[in-house]
Design an enzyme around this catalytic site. Structure first.
Site, PDB file in Angstrom:
ATOM      1  N   ARG A 176      31.112 -95.867  61.163  1.00  0.00           N
ATOM      2  CA  ARG A 176      30.593 -97.125  61.722  1.00  0.00           C
ATOM      3  C   ARG A 176      30.880 -98.311  60.806  1.00  0.00           C
ATOM      4  O   ARG A 176      30.698 -98.238  59.597  1.00  0.00           O
ATOM      5  CB  ARG A 176      29.083 -96.984  61.932  1.00  0.00           C
ATOM      6  CG  ARG A 176      28.410 -98.263  62.395  1.00  0.00           C
ATOM      7  CD  ARG A 176      27.100 -97.997  63.067  1.00  0.00           C
ATOM      8  NE  ARG A 176      26.078 -97.443  62.197  1.00  0.00           N
ATOM      9  CZ  ARG A 176      24.882 -97.038  62.635  1.00  0.00           C
ATOM     10  NH1 ARG A 176      24.588 -97.115  63.915  1.00  0.00           N
ATOM     11  NH2 ARG A 176      23.995 -96.542  61.788  1.00  0.00           N
ATOM     12  N   ARG A 229      27.341-100.467  56.471  1.00  0.00           N
ATOM     13  CA  ARG A 229      25.942-100.578  56.051  1.00  0.00           C
ATOM     14  C   ARG A 229      25.714 -99.708  54.829  1.00  0.00           C
ATOM     15  O   ARG A 229      26.211 -98.583  54.767  1.00  0.00           O
ATOM     16  CB  ARG A 229      25.028-100.083  57.180  1.00  0.00           C
ATOM     17  CG  ARG A 229      24.407-101.178  57.992  1.00  0.00           C
ATOM     18  CD  ARG A 229      23.748-100.654  59.227  1.00  0.00           C
ATOM     19  NE  ARG A 229      22.661 -99.699  58.958  1.00  0.00           N
ATOM     20  CZ  ARG A 229      21.879 -99.182  59.901  1.00  0.00           C
ATOM     21  NH1 ARG A 229      22.059 -99.519  61.166  1.00  0.00           N
ATOM     22  NH2 ARG A 229      20.926 -98.327  59.607  1.00  0.00           N
TER      23      ARG A 229
HETATM   24  P1  AMP Z   1      17.775 -98.281  61.687  1.00  0.00           P
HETATM   25  O1  AMP Z   1      18.663 -99.470  61.780  1.00  0.00           O
HETATM   26  O2  AMP Z   1      16.866 -98.099  62.868  1.00  0.00           O
HETATM   27  O3  AMP Z   1      18.543 -97.015  61.354  1.00  0.00           O
HETATM   28  O4  AMP Z   1      16.779 -98.548  60.457  1.00  0.00           O
HETATM   29  C1  AMP Z   1      17.286 -98.720  59.152  1.00  0.00           C
HETATM   30  C2  AMP Z   1      16.177 -98.480  58.145  1.00  0.00           C
HETATM   31  O5  AMP Z   1      15.129 -99.433  58.342  1.00  0.00           O
HETATM   32  C3  AMP Z   1      15.495 -97.121  58.219  1.00  0.00           C
HETATM   33  O6  AMP Z   1      16.207 -96.111  57.523  1.00  0.00           O
HETATM   34  C4  AMP Z   1      14.145 -97.439  57.565  1.00  0.00           C
HETATM   35  O7  AMP Z   1      14.264 -97.517  56.165  1.00  0.00           O
HETATM   36  C5  AMP Z   1      13.859 -98.851  58.073  1.00  0.00           C
HETATM   37  N1  AMP Z   1      13.074 -98.837  59.336  1.00  0.00           N
HETATM   38  C6  AMP Z   1      13.488 -99.247  60.566  1.00  0.00           C
HETATM   39  N2  AMP Z   1      12.488 -99.093  61.464  1.00  0.00           N
HETATM   40  C7  AMP Z   1      11.439 -98.582  60.783  1.00  0.00           C
HETATM   41  C8  AMP Z   1      10.117 -98.185  61.163  1.00  0.00           C
HETATM   42  N3  AMP Z   1       9.692 -98.277  62.425  1.00  0.00           N
HETATM   43  N4  AMP Z   1       9.305 -97.697  60.193  1.00  0.00           N
HETATM   44  C9  AMP Z   1       9.699 -97.604  58.924  1.00  0.00           C
HETATM   45  N5  AMP Z   1      10.941 -97.930  58.497  1.00  0.00           N
HETATM   46  C10 AMP Z   1      11.804 -98.421  59.420  1.00  0.00           C
END
Ligand code: AMP
Length: 217
Positions: free
Chosen positions: A119, A152
């Site tokens: 990605r 990322r």
């Molecule tokens: P994502 O883009 O959804 O993969 O989120 C990236 C990172 O953001 C995750 O690995 C967590 O560290 C943090 N994160 C996103 N959403 C949450 C949530 N609802 N609770 C806790 N950490 C979150």
């Protein structure tokens, strides 16, 4: 219409949520994107979240809840990435936010790792590419805005494993929770995005709903 989209990292939640937003009157609310924006803006809560995100573990509940409570104010949305554990589920319920349907995107671990490691994202407009499945026309350059593509930090191999563990240990139990509430739809998301999207728009639940659809579906 209040949709929650679930699935491990790399299942395609963001891509499918964007497609739903494009075609229906729903707002895509991605907790990950909201956190990344908060970091870009040097928001103090974002800065507190940064180190957790880089490690691939969950940001503490009080931080994410504080950030999300401002954002979840639309009548119709696709929630992506929140809630991620039962404490966060309870917060939503306490705020009287009732999810109508949970789309659980299912993919094999092999597919997830291949999707995440390939990605790339445009630093300028956020468009998502994949080195093999959806490459840009010019290497490392966005087709849409000529922005530079980047990987990322948490998509790097050492963090992918941690994120998958976090998903299994803390988030997967929500699938059972919503299944018991009879609002869960399992979707095979191992194919391309169009196939997955068609499976979702073909769901009886979605077909029965009378809401304004930009695509006339
Ligand atoms: P994502 O883009 O959804 O993969 O989120 C990236 C990172 O953001 C995750 O690995 C967590 O560290 C943090 N994160 C996103 N959403 C949450 C949530 N609802 N609770 C806790 N950490 C979150």
């Amino acid at each position: 219409m209040k949709i929650l989209i679930m699935g491990p990292p790399g299942a395609g939640k963001g891509t499918i949520a964007e497609m739903l937003q494009e075609n229906f009157d729903v707002v895509h609310l991605s907790s990950g994107d909201i956190l990344r924006d908060a970091i870009k803006e040097n928001n103090p809560l974002g800065m507190k979240a940064k180190a957790f995100m880089e490690k691939g573990v969950l940001v503490p509940d009080e931080i994410i809840i504080e950030i999300m409570k401002e954002k979840i104010n639309a009548d119709a949305f696709v929630l992506d990435g929140f809630p991620r554990n039962l404490v966060q589920v309870k917060k939503l319920e306490d705020a009287d936010i009732k999810i109508d349907i949970v789309l659980n995107l299912q993919v094999s671990e092999e597919t997830v790792i291949s999707r995440i490691s390939g990605r790339r994202i445009c630093a300028q407009c956020g468009k998502i590419y994949h080195l093999k499945n959806m490459p840009p026309k010019k290497e490392d350059i966005c087709d849409v805005c000529n922005g530079k593509l980047y990987q990322r930090e948490d998509d790097k191999p050492q963090t992918i494993k941690e994120r998958l563990n976090t998903y299994r240990e803390q988030t997967e139990e929500l699938v059972k929770y919503y299944d018991e509430k009879n609002i869960l739809e399992n979707i095979d998301a191992g194919g391309n995005k169009e196939t997955t999207y068609d499976k979702i728009t073909g769901l009886e639940w979605l077909k029965k709903r009378k809401y304004k659809s930009k695509a006339g579906l």
